[in-house]
Scaffold this motif. Sequence first.
Motif, PDB file in Angstrom:
ATOM      1  N   ALA A   1      -8.736  11.295  -7.937  1.00 49.62           N
ATOM      2  CA  ALA A   1      -8.748  11.314  -6.467  1.00 49.62           C
ATOM      3  C   ALA A   1      -8.335   9.959  -5.915  1.00 49.62           C
ATOM      4  CB  ALA A   1     -10.131  11.703  -5.966  1.00 49.62           C
ATOM      5  N   PHE A   2      -8.892   8.880  -6.508  1.00 52.33           N
ATOM      6  CA  PHE A   2      -8.472   7.534  -6.100  1.00 52.33           C
ATOM      7  C   PHE A   2      -6.992   7.312  -6.385  1.00 52.33           C
ATOM      8  CE2 PHE A   2     -13.014   6.349  -6.086  1.00 52.33           C
ATOM      9  CZ  PHE A   2     -13.047   5.603  -4.911  1.00 52.33           C
ATOM     10  N   GLY A   3      -6.527   7.828  -7.530  1.00 51.61           N
ATOM     11  CA  GLY A   3      -5.117   7.687  -7.882  1.00 51.61           C
ATOM     12  C   GLY A   3      -4.203   8.377  -6.886  1.00 51.61           C
ATOM     13  N   VAL A   4      -4.593   9.564  -6.443  1.00 56.76           N
ATOM     14  CA  VAL A   4      -3.800  10.298  -5.455  1.00 56.76           C
ATOM     15  C   VAL A   4      -3.757   9.522  -4.144  1.00 56.76           C
ATOM     16  CG1 VAL A   4      -3.663  12.414  -4.079  1.00 56.76           C
ATOM     17  CG2 VAL A   4      -4.251  12.535  -6.503  1.00 56.76           C
ATOM     18  N   PHE A   5      -4.912   9.008  -3.727  1.00 57.04           N
ATOM     19  CA  PHE A   5      -4.966   8.232  -2.488  1.00 57.04           C
ATOM     20  C   PHE A   5      -4.075   6.993  -2.595  1.00 57.04           C
ATOM     21  CE2 PHE A   5      -6.738   4.995   0.318  1.00 57.04           C
ATOM     22  CZ  PHE A   5      -6.898   5.700   1.499  1.00 57.04           C
ATOM     23  N   PHE A   6      -4.154   6.304  -3.727  1.00 54.59           N
ATOM     24  CA  PHE A   6      -3.334   5.118  -3.930  1.00 54.59           C
ATOM     25  C   PHE A   6      -1.854   5.493  -3.967  1.00 54.59           C
ATOM     26  CE2 PHE A   6      -1.256   2.038  -6.814  1.00 54.59           C
ATOM     27  CZ  PHE A   6      -1.490   0.876  -6.103  1.00 54.59           C
ATOM     28  N   GLY A   7      -1.547   6.642  -4.586  1.00 58.80           N
ATOM     29  CA  GLY A   7      -0.154   7.095  -4.632  1.00 58.80           C
ATOM     30  C   GLY A   7       0.404   7.365  -3.243  1.00 58.80           C
ATOM     31  N   ILE A   8      -0.404   7.964  -2.378  1.00 58.38           N
ATOM     32  CA  ILE A   8       0.030   8.208  -1.002  1.00 58.38           C
ATOM     33  C   ILE A   8       0.277   6.875  -0.291  1.00 58.38           C
ATOM     34  CG2 ILE A   8      -0.698   9.108   1.242  1.00 58.38           C
ATOM     35  CD1 ILE A   8      -2.257  11.268  -0.248  1.00 58.38           C
ATOM     36  N   TYR A   9      -0.622   5.909  -0.524  1.00 56.31           N
ATOM     37  CA  TYR A   9      -0.474   4.587   0.098  1.00 56.31           C
ATOM     38  C   TYR A   9       0.811   3.907  -0.364  1.00 56.31           C
ATOM     39  CZ  TYR A   9      -1.291  -0.350   1.071  1.00 56.31           C
ATOM     40  OH  TYR A   9      -1.160  -1.642   1.491  1.00 56.31           O
TER      41      TYR A   9
ATOM     42  N   THR B   1       3.505   5.309  -1.591  1.00 57.43           N
ATOM     43  CA  THR B   1       4.655   6.040  -1.049  1.00 57.43           C
ATOM     44  C   THR B   1       4.924   5.642   0.397  1.00 57.43           C
ATOM     45  OG1 THR B   1       4.176   7.919  -2.508  1.00 57.43           O
ATOM     46  CG2 THR B   1       5.603   8.334  -0.601  1.00 57.43           C
ATOM     47  N   LYS B   2       3.859   5.511   1.171  1.00 53.43           N
ATOM     48  CA  LYS B   2       4.005   5.106   2.571  1.00 53.43           C
ATOM     49  C   LYS B   2       4.602   3.712   2.675  1.00 53.43           C
ATOM     50  CE  LYS B   2       0.429   3.790   4.895  1.00 53.43           C
ATOM     51  NZ  LYS B   2      -0.879   3.779   5.621  1.00 53.43           N
ATOM     52  N   GLN B   3       4.151   2.809   1.797  1.00 54.78           N
ATOM     53  CA  GLN B   3       4.680   1.448   1.828  1.00 54.78           C
ATOM     54  C   GLN B   3       6.159   1.418   1.437  1.00 54.78           C
ATOM     55  OE1 GLN B   3       2.983  -1.257   3.012  1.00 54.78           O
ATOM     56  NE2 GLN B   3       1.463   0.310   3.531  1.00 54.78           N
ATOM     57  N   LEU B   4       6.537   2.264   0.484  1.00 54.83           N
ATOM     58  CA  LEU B   4       7.953   2.334   0.088  1.00 54.83           C
ATOM     59  C   LEU B   4       8.815   2.851   1.236  1.00 54.83           C
ATOM     60  CD1 LEU B   4       7.671   3.755  -3.559  1.00 54.83           C
ATOM     61  CD2 LEU B   4       8.343   1.440  -2.871  1.00 54.83           C
ATOM     62  N   ILE B   5       8.306   3.850   1.945  1.00 54.40           N
ATOM     63  CA  ILE B   5       9.051   4.388   3.088  1.00 54.40           C
ATOM     64  C   ILE B   5       9.194   3.318   4.161  1.00 54.40           C
ATOM     65  CG2 ILE B   5       8.975   6.084   4.956  1.00 54.40           C
ATOM     66  CD1 ILE B   5       7.614   8.006   2.996  1.00 54.40           C
ATOM     67  N   CYS B   6       8.124   2.569   4.424  1.00 56.57           N
ATOM     68  CA  CYS B   6       8.191   1.488   5.415  1.00 56.57           C
ATOM     69  C   CYS B   6       9.182   0.413   4.990  1.00 56.57           C
ATOM     70  CB  CYS B   6       6.800   0.880   5.612  1.00 56.57           C
ATOM     71  SG  CYS B   6       5.615   1.978   6.416  1.00 56.57           S
ATOM     72  N   THR B   7       9.218   0.121   3.690  1.00 48.44           N
ATOM     73  CA  THR B   7      10.159  -0.883   3.187  1.00 48.44           C
ATOM     74  C   THR B   7      11.597  -0.421   3.357  1.00 48.44           C
ATOM     75  OG1 THR B   7       8.532  -1.634   1.546  1.00 48.44           O
ATOM     76  CG2 THR B   7      10.840  -2.230   1.169  1.00 48.44           C
ATOM     77  N   VAL B   8      11.847   0.852   3.028  1.00 51.25           N
ATOM     78  CA  VAL B   8      13.191   1.409   3.201  1.00 51.25           C
ATOM     79  C   VAL B   8      13.597   1.378   4.673  1.00 51.25           C
ATOM     80  CG1 VAL B   8      14.577   3.519   3.016  1.00 51.25           C
ATOM     81  CG2 VAL B   8      13.065   2.844   1.146  1.00 51.25           C
TER      82      VAL B   8
END
Length: 274
Positions: free
Chosen positions: A197-205, A207-214
């Motif tokens: 569950a923590f891994g999924v939450f971290f994965g979403i975070y 992914t969001k940071q990668l989208i913001c970087t792009v």
Amino acid sequence: MVRKLIKYDFQSYFRLLFPVQLIIIGFALINRLVQFFEPASDAAEAASTVYNSVFVSTLVLYILSIFVCLVMTVIVGIIRFYQGMYTNEGYLNHTLPVTPTQHIFAKLLTSIIFCLGADLAIFLSFMVITAGEVNIEVFKAFTFLVGQYFANTGLNGALYVLEFILLAIVSVVFLFLKLYFCISVGQLVKRKKILLAFGVFFGIYVTKQLICTVFAIFVALNLDFMNQIGDWINSSPNVAFHIFFCVAIIFYGLFALIYFLITKHIMSKKLNLT
């Protein structure tokens, strides 16, 4: 049955969070009482030092209690969902004549109510800590600013307020549904469920940071295009703000719906209480 579930969750929330909310108001009251002992401007330096130390200490405790209350409200919402759906308590809850949608709704509604309760406690504590002449001055300043705001914005100002309130509600719903989603995905494995569950939450975070970087790279490579958008915002600020609010509401609402549907599917078809 749904009412009984909400009542049970409400009682659990109340036992855990109401004392914390009282602590906020208590620290605000202590800080306000300390203010009555403020020394005169010509008082001894030692007296001023003692007063400042006590005042700052109680103010820091007040601010920390607000932070703790907000964090605990979210944490209790996570724990109540996890315990009620995926622990021994879940064996009973999932045998009740209640659909997964109703389970999610009951947990979500209770969480939102106590988020509002935390906001109310913070507001009341602010009224306590500024009681007296300060409170009156704050109220006068607030009413003046509100009057100026609506005088300058008119109907658009009222729409901004409504859009902001709707965005705040949708954001809270989005937050809890995302946490429910992470917890539910974590239950798909037999071991280390919380870790997943923590891994999924971290994965979403991430992914969001990668989208913001792009997006930041896109902006850096298309400055002319972004300048054109900036010029359009300056020429039509009201339309731009309405679009911003609407896009944000749709964005959070869409992802909240996705999280809800996946969580519902897991609870309906992939339930794993082992």
